[in-house]
Design a protein around this motif. Sequence first.
Motif, PDB file in Angstrom:
ATOM      1  N   ALA A 216       0.931  -1.286   0.042  1.00 55.37           N
ATOM      2  CA  ALA A 216       0.062  -0.068  -0.214  1.00 55.37           C
ATOM      3  C   ALA A 216       0.789   1.192  -0.084  1.00 55.37           C
ATOM      4  O   ALA A 216       0.545   2.130  -0.630  1.00 55.37           O
ATOM      5  CB  ALA A 216      -1.013  -0.182   1.364  1.00 55.37           C
ATOM      6  N   GLU A 217       1.771   1.171   0.935  1.00 52.75           N
ATOM      7  CA  GLU A 217       2.859   2.313   0.772  1.00 52.75           C
ATOM      8  C   GLU A 217       3.580   2.762  -0.503  1.00 52.75           C
ATOM      9  O   GLU A 217       3.621   3.711  -0.914  1.00 52.75           O
ATOM     10  CB  GLU A 217       3.823   2.241   1.928  1.00 52.75           C
ATOM     11  CG  GLU A 217       3.387   2.524   3.284  1.00 52.75           C
ATOM     12  CD  GLU A 217       4.315   1.702   4.422  1.00 52.75           C
ATOM     13  OE1 GLU A 217       4.193   1.860   5.674  1.00 52.75           O
ATOM     14  OE2 GLU A 217       5.694   1.410   4.044  1.00 52.75           O
ATOM     15  N   ALA A 220       1.001   4.230  -2.799  1.00 53.45           N
ATOM     16  CA  ALA A 220       0.897   5.611  -2.222  1.00 53.45           C
ATOM     17  C   ALA A 220       2.139   6.485  -2.893  1.00 53.45           C
ATOM     18  O   ALA A 220       1.891   7.669  -3.539  1.00 53.45           O
ATOM     19  CB  ALA A 220       0.873   5.719  -1.055  1.00 53.45           C
ATOM     20  N   GLN A 221       3.344   5.781  -3.183  1.00 56.07           N
ATOM     21  CA  GLN A 221       4.434   6.699  -3.621  1.00 56.07           C
ATOM     22  C   GLN A 221       4.298   7.017  -5.397  1.00 56.07           C
ATOM     23  O   GLN A 221       4.798   8.045  -5.588  1.00 56.07           O
ATOM     24  CB  GLN A 221       5.667   5.947  -3.457  1.00 56.07           C
ATOM     25  CG  GLN A 221       6.467   5.912  -1.940  1.00 56.07           C
ATOM     26  CD  GLN A 221       7.815   5.338  -2.154  1.00 56.07           C
ATOM     27  OE1 GLN A 221       8.403   5.275  -2.853  1.00 56.07           O
ATOM     28  NE2 GLN A 221       8.077   4.613  -0.944  1.00 56.07           N
ATOM     29  N   SER A 222       3.572   6.168  -5.828  1.00 62.06           N
ATOM     30  CA  SER A 222       3.460   6.512  -7.178  1.00 62.06           C
ATOM     31  C   SER A 222       2.291   7.467  -7.623  1.00 62.06           C
ATOM     32  O   SER A 222       1.482   7.814  -6.793  1.00 62.06           O
ATOM     33  CB  SER A 222       2.780   5.035  -7.910  1.00 62.06           C
ATOM     34  OG  SER A 222       2.406   5.288  -9.076  1.00 62.06           O
ATOM     35  N   ASP A 223       2.746   8.228  -8.525  1.00 55.36           N
ATOM     36  CA  ASP A 223       1.668   9.372  -8.687  1.00 55.36           C
ATOM     37  C   ASP A 223       0.305   9.114  -9.177  1.00 55.36           C
ATOM     38  O   ASP A 223      -0.812   9.430  -9.037  1.00 55.36           O
ATOM     39  CB  ASP A 223       2.236  10.411  -9.842  1.00 55.36           C
ATOM     40  CG  ASP A 223       3.785  10.657  -9.475  1.00 55.36           C
ATOM     41  OD1 ASP A 223       4.159  10.744  -8.383  1.00 55.36           O
ATOM     42  OD2 ASP A 223       4.580  10.809 -10.547  1.00 55.36           O
ATOM     43  N   GLY A 225      -0.865   5.942  -8.687  1.00 51.72           N
ATOM     44  CA  GLY A 225      -1.470   4.654  -7.988  1.00 51.72           C
ATOM     45  C   GLY A 225      -1.072   3.390  -8.672  1.00 51.72           C
ATOM     46  O   GLY A 225      -2.054   2.539  -8.125  1.00 51.72           O
TER      47      GLY A 225
END
Lengths: 243, 243
Positions: A216-217, A220-223, A225
């Motif tokens: 999940a983290e 979230a780091q990806s622009d 998703g």
Amino acid sequence: MIEVHKLTKQFGSKLAVDELSFTVKKGEVLGFLGPNGAGKSTTMRMITGFIPPSSGDAKVCGLSIIENPQEAKTKIGYLPESAPLYPDMTVSSFLSFCAEIRGLKKSAAKDAVERAIETCFLSSVARQSIDTLSKGYRHRTCLAQALLHDPEVLILDEPTDGLDPNQKHEVRQLIKRLGKDKAILFSTHILEEVEAACSRAVIVDRGKIVADGTPAELIAQSDTGSLTDLFRKLTTRDTEAAA
Amino acid sequence: MSSLTIYKRELRSYFGQPTAYAIIVIFLALSMGLTFSFGNFMRVGDASLEWSFFFWHPWIYMLLAPAVGMKLWSDEQRNGTIELLGTFPVSMWSAIIGKFLAAATVWLAALVLTFPIVATVNYLGDPDNGAILAGYIGSLLVCSTFVAITMLVSACTRDQVVCLIVSVAICVTMVLCGYDDFTREIGKAVSPGVVEAIVSIGVWDHFRSLNRGLLRLQDAVWFTSFIAVCLLGTSTILSAKRS
């Protein structure tokens, strides 16, 4: 249970693994992601004691693979990338051989072999010679070998490679189930697998960790998703690396 | 303990496939054929077996012994199973010893099956059975030496054919060096010191004295140290290949 500390491997002038450090705790399934040639297999081979690191150390259940290789190896179950087997043996004789070499006594070895055959759905081919098996069965035979001695640590190099979608699903479920009371490190380049089976994932590129977190983290780091976009952003494509 | 496990596996692999049988049959056919034809077994009326029977063994071994040893490590490297062996909690040494002994056992079986010739000389004459036993020991030592050489070569390559050719070349050289007709020709061209050096790497000097029923310490030392050096070399090459 797996502690990797500044593990480095140099092949000639090529730095395959560059001061890699990470840990895997009991009950954790760590997905090891990265493009081909990122140093995933090399890292795993060093942790399992197959190749000696240039520097750094890996500890398995507190035992250093460099100072105490024999004992550390008893704690590990390892599935190598190519799933190597002795083609002239049958599935059950191969597994008995592996159990015996792991030091399991007669009756314990027999039980372990039966259990592994059951876990990996091999009962239909148990008496068959390995060179007549299809790729999926071979892969699972090698996986069964890694589970024989009920190791505390499992290191699986692309465990779902070459399997059909049904088999992939089964192996993922198996990894998830085993991960509850073991420490598992497995490599893959199938990104859905991370969400399906891992409790944590690291992305490695050119021997270094470039991302670390729960699925999940990472998403979230990806622009956008998507794990794929993150992967593509962080890692070097081999076409670029060559240029 | 783990040597024994590996020994059993190798032996099963030899006898589970046509390899061992083919080699044993060819060895028996050649050794008996040569004994009765060129060896003039029936005419010389000599019950010692020295010239008629044992004389041919190094000539047969130089071609056949590599066929037994060639798969020992080259197969392991080609199938990738060396990665399994390397991550099992066993030392490379026990694998080397186990494999060497298995290959030597194939030859022991072949030699045991030549018993009719011993029965024949005992029936026809009154031979010195102690000398015959010494001849057998010498014969086994020669082929064990050749197997050890092949094992060393097989550690260097994953290709069985390359291993076979190179080991046959080495064994042929060892048989020719020290063979009288050959060294006499060489002696015409080079100084006696060089000839002596060439003779010393040949097997005849050591084989012949055993063949006469002479158990000399120096021959035992020569054969065992030669084998030990080959096994040590195998272990060095295998660990060098991994790093």
